[in-house]
Design a protein around this motif. Structure first.
Motif, PDB file in Angstrom:
ATOM      1  N   ARG A 270      24.371  48.148  53.948  1.00  0.00           N
ATOM      2  CA  ARG A 270      24.586  48.227  52.494  1.00  0.00           C
ATOM      3  C   ARG A 270      25.549  49.350  52.123  1.00  0.00           C
ATOM      4  NH1 ARG A 270      18.239  48.010  51.175  1.00  0.00           N
ATOM      5  NH2 ARG A 270      17.860  45.833  51.748  1.00  0.00           N
ATOM      6  N   ALA A 271      25.705  50.338  53.021  1.00  0.00           N
ATOM      7  CA  ALA A 271      26.611  51.464  52.709  1.00  0.00           C
ATOM      8  C   ALA A 271      27.991  50.910  52.367  1.00  0.00           C
ATOM      9  CB  ALA A 271      26.690  52.423  53.884  1.00  0.00           C
ATOM     10  N   ARG A 272      28.444  49.958  53.165  1.00  0.00           N
ATOM     11  CA  ARG A 272      29.770  49.397  52.972  1.00  0.00           C
ATOM     12  C   ARG A 272      29.877  48.639  51.643  1.00  0.00           C
ATOM     13  NH1 ARG A 272      32.692  46.387  58.023  1.00  0.00           N
ATOM     14  NH2 ARG A 272      34.428  45.556  56.818  1.00  0.00           N
ATOM     15  N   ALA A 273      28.836  47.864  51.334  1.00  0.00           N
ATOM     16  CA  ALA A 273      28.841  47.101  50.071  1.00  0.00           C
ATOM     17  C   ALA A 273      28.825  48.047  48.865  1.00  0.00           C
ATOM     18  CB  ALA A 273      27.640  46.156  50.025  1.00  0.00           C
ATOM     19  N   ILE A 274      27.992  49.088  48.947  1.00  0.00           N
ATOM     20  CA  ILE A 274      27.898  50.065  47.849  1.00  0.00           C
ATOM     21  C   ILE A 274      29.250  50.775  47.673  1.00  0.00           C
ATOM     22  CG2 ILE A 274      26.808  52.261  47.161  1.00  0.00           C
ATOM     23  CD1 ILE A 274      24.221  51.163  48.577  1.00  0.00           C
ATOM     24  N   ALA A 275      29.860  51.132  48.815  1.00  0.00           N
ATOM     25  CA  ALA A 275      31.165  51.804  48.767  1.00  0.00           C
ATOM     26  C   ALA A 275      32.220  50.880  48.168  1.00  0.00           C
ATOM     27  CB  ALA A 275      31.578  52.232  50.176  1.00  0.00           C
ATOM     28  N   GLU A 276      32.199  49.623  48.572  1.00  0.00           N
ATOM     29  CA  GLU A 276      33.179  48.670  48.023  1.00  0.00           C
ATOM     30  C   GLU A 276      33.025  48.565  46.508  1.00  0.00           C
ATOM     31  OE1 GLU A 276      33.894  45.636  51.830  1.00  0.00           O
ATOM     32  OE2 GLU A 276      32.799  44.910  50.071  1.00  0.00           O
ATOM     33  N   GLY A 277      31.778  48.410  46.052  1.00  0.00           N
ATOM     34  CA  GLY A 277      31.531  48.279  44.608  1.00  0.00           C
ATOM     35  C   GLY A 277      32.031  49.501  43.847  1.00  0.00           C
ATOM     36  N   ALA A 278      31.747  50.692  44.399  1.00  0.00           N
ATOM     37  CA  ALA A 278      32.172  51.927  43.727  1.00  0.00           C
ATOM     38  C   ALA A 278      33.695  52.003  43.675  1.00  0.00           C
ATOM     39  CB  ALA A 278      31.603  53.140  44.467  1.00  0.00           C
ATOM     40  N   LEU A 279      34.345  51.692  44.790  1.00  0.00           N
ATOM     41  CA  LEU A 279      35.818  51.772  44.832  1.00  0.00           C
ATOM     42  C   LEU A 279      36.463  50.705  43.952  1.00  0.00           C
ATOM     43  CD1 LEU A 279      36.233  52.489  48.657  1.00  0.00           C
ATOM     44  CD2 LEU A 279      36.814  54.070  46.791  1.00  0.00           C
ATOM     45  N   MET A 280      35.829  49.518  43.901  1.00  0.00           N
ATOM     46  CA  MET A 280      36.362  48.454  43.034  1.00  0.00           C
ATOM     47  C   MET A 280      36.321  48.903  41.574  1.00  0.00           C
ATOM     48  SD  MET A 280      34.503  45.367  45.091  1.00  0.00           S
ATOM     49  CE  MET A 280      34.614  44.012  43.950  1.00  0.00           C
ATOM     50  N   ARG A 281      35.211  49.507  41.176  1.00  0.00           N
ATOM     51  CA  ARG A 281      35.064  49.997  39.807  1.00  0.00           C
ATOM     52  C   ARG A 281      36.092  51.088  39.512  1.00  0.00           C
ATOM     53  NH1 ARG A 281      35.316  52.485  35.975  1.00  0.00           N
ATOM     54  NH2 ARG A 281      33.899  52.759  34.216  1.00  0.00           N
ATOM     55  N   LEU A 282      36.252  52.021  40.451  1.00  0.00           N
ATOM     56  CA  LEU A 282      37.192  53.118  40.213  1.00  0.00           C
ATOM     57  C   LEU A 282      38.631  52.612  40.140  1.00  0.00           C
ATOM     58  CD1 LEU A 282      35.745  56.026  42.402  1.00  0.00           C
ATOM     59  CD2 LEU A 282      35.615  55.759  39.917  1.00  0.00           C
ATOM     60  N   LYS A 283      38.963  51.639  40.991  1.00  0.00           N
ATOM     61  CA  LYS A 283      40.335  51.098  40.963  1.00  0.00           C
ATOM     62  C   LYS A 283      40.613  50.388  39.650  1.00  0.00           C
ATOM     63  CE  LYS A 283      42.546  50.944  45.262  1.00  0.00           C
ATOM     64  NZ  LYS A 283      43.995  50.933  45.273  1.00  0.00           N
ATOM     65  N   CYS A 284      39.628  49.630  39.163  1.00  0.00           N
ATOM     66  CA  CYS A 284      39.796  48.974  37.852  1.00  0.00           C
ATOM     67  C   CYS A 284      40.002  50.030  36.775  1.00  0.00           C
ATOM     68  CB  CYS A 284      38.569  48.133  37.509  1.00  0.00           C
ATOM     69  SG  CYS A 284      38.524  46.560  38.375  1.00  0.00           S
ATOM     70  N   GLY A 285      39.234  51.122  36.851  1.00  0.00           N
ATOM     71  CA  GLY A 285      39.379  52.210  35.881  1.00  0.00           C
ATOM     72  C   GLY A 285      40.768  52.831  35.982  1.00  0.00           C
ATOM     73  N   ALA A 286      41.224  53.076  37.203  1.00  0.00           N
ATOM     74  CA  ALA A 286      42.541  53.706  37.411  1.00  0.00           C
ATOM     75  C   ALA A 286      43.646  52.855  36.792  1.00  0.00           C
ATOM     76  CB  ALA A 286      42.785  53.919  38.904  1.00  0.00           C
ATOM     77  N   ARG A 287      43.523  51.527  36.957  1.00  0.00           N
ATOM     78  CA  ARG A 287      44.540  50.634  36.370  1.00  0.00           C
ATOM     79  C   ARG A 287      44.521  50.725  34.841  1.00  0.00           C
ATOM     80  NH1 ARG A 287      44.358  47.019  41.085  1.00  0.00           N
ATOM     81  NH2 ARG A 287      42.247  46.400  40.553  1.00  0.00           N
TER      82      ARG A 287
END
Ligand SMILES: [Fe+2]
Ligand SMILES: [Fe+2]
Length: 297
Positions: A270-287
């Protein structure tokens, strides 16, 4: 051949992040999550549901493709993972974007109104996202999400509910947020959060994405709160941002300790899934921040 394939891939991602797809997803989310009565036309509705679910999945997978490589390297040990996760506050995509310093110190009231309209239209509702995410989660994690949800609900006091608190600011500033007037970057942020929270195959992604909101909201909220105060917005109207500047520090610490840590301890994948979700959210925010700067500066 390889470069041609990459081109096609990039082209599709652009299309998925563009206005047409994001407005379609936003309108669909708005309609499908709305409480309603049984619909006599449900058969045709069910038919249109499946291509939209497919479009949503393609969109989420395109976001995932951007972060997969980084997320594949995160530690699977719960303690080490939390250290990695908390470092996203400092080094995550879009963190400490110059937009916020500018909102705090230099934006005009019109700039601030435009920024808040974009953010309000893209707001998927942390309370409902948490409620969707907690379905069937293990007990300890469910309890943490319940405590967080209870705070979102003003601990049973209507005046303390977070959603209506934001709505009061929107009203006070006379904003009229709408899907049509919202940039696709902001719609994509809300659509990605709704997708992760409502699709059970992205439940752990949602846990990471919601956790990274708690982790990163205090910095942005205090900048917006300072800007609103500088622009003469009344204390009662800017409560939403004043509150999240401090409360989310506590929410974040509790989320990491009681939800993220136990989730990874129980199943290190789950570490990988949690990390993906967090990074996906941050990338959307950055855009979003990049687009807002393009529009406002
Ligand atoms: Fe909140
Ligand atoms: Fe919070």
């Amino acid at each position: 051949m390889a470069s041609q394939l990459n081109w096609e891939k990039r082209d599709r991602a652009d299309e998925l992040l563009g206005s047409e797809v994001q407005q379609r997803l936003a309108r669909w989310n708005h309609a499908r999550l709305e409480p309603r009565l049984p619909d006599p036309a449900r058969e045709s509705q069910l038919k249109s549901e499946s291509p939209m679910l497919e479009l949503e999945a393609r969109f989420v997978e395109s976001l995932r493709a951007e972060v997969e490589e980084t997320a594949a390297t995160v530690p699977a040990d719960p303690r080490a993972f939390i250290v990695w996760f908390e470092a996203l506050e400092e080094h995550g995509p879009g963190q400490h974007d110059p937009l916020f310093e500018w909102l705090a110190s230099s934006a005009t009231l019109d700039d601030m109104r435009w920024y808040l309209s974009q953010e309000a239209a893209g707001e998927a509702g942390f309370d409902d996202l948490t409620a969707y995410t907690q379905v069937k989660l293990p007990q300890r994690i469910k309890l943490e999400l319940a405590r967080n949800y209870w705070d979102e609900m003003g601990r049973g006091n209507a005046k303390g509910m977070h959603g209506p608190m934001l709505a009061r600011l929107v009203d006070a500033l006379g904003l009229e947020p709408s899907i049509e007037a919202t940039v696709p970057e902001s719609l994509a942020l809300a659509n990605s959060m709704t997708a992760m929270a409502t699709r059970r195959d992205y439940a752990w992604h949602a846990l990471g994405a919601l956790g990274v909101i708690e982790l990163t909201a205090p910095g942005r909220s205090s900048a917006v709160a300072a800007g609103l105060k500088r622009l003469g917005v009344a204390g009662k109207d800017r409560l939403y941002f004043d509150l999240h500047a401090t409360l989310d520090v506590k929410h974040s610490a509790a989320w990491n300790e009681e939800a993220i840590g136990p989730a990874v301890a129980e199943d290190p994948r789950r570490a990988r899934a949690i990390a993906e979700g967090a990074l996906m959210r941050l990338k959307c925010g950055a855009r979003c921040f990049e687009r807002y700067r393009r529009e406002l500066w």
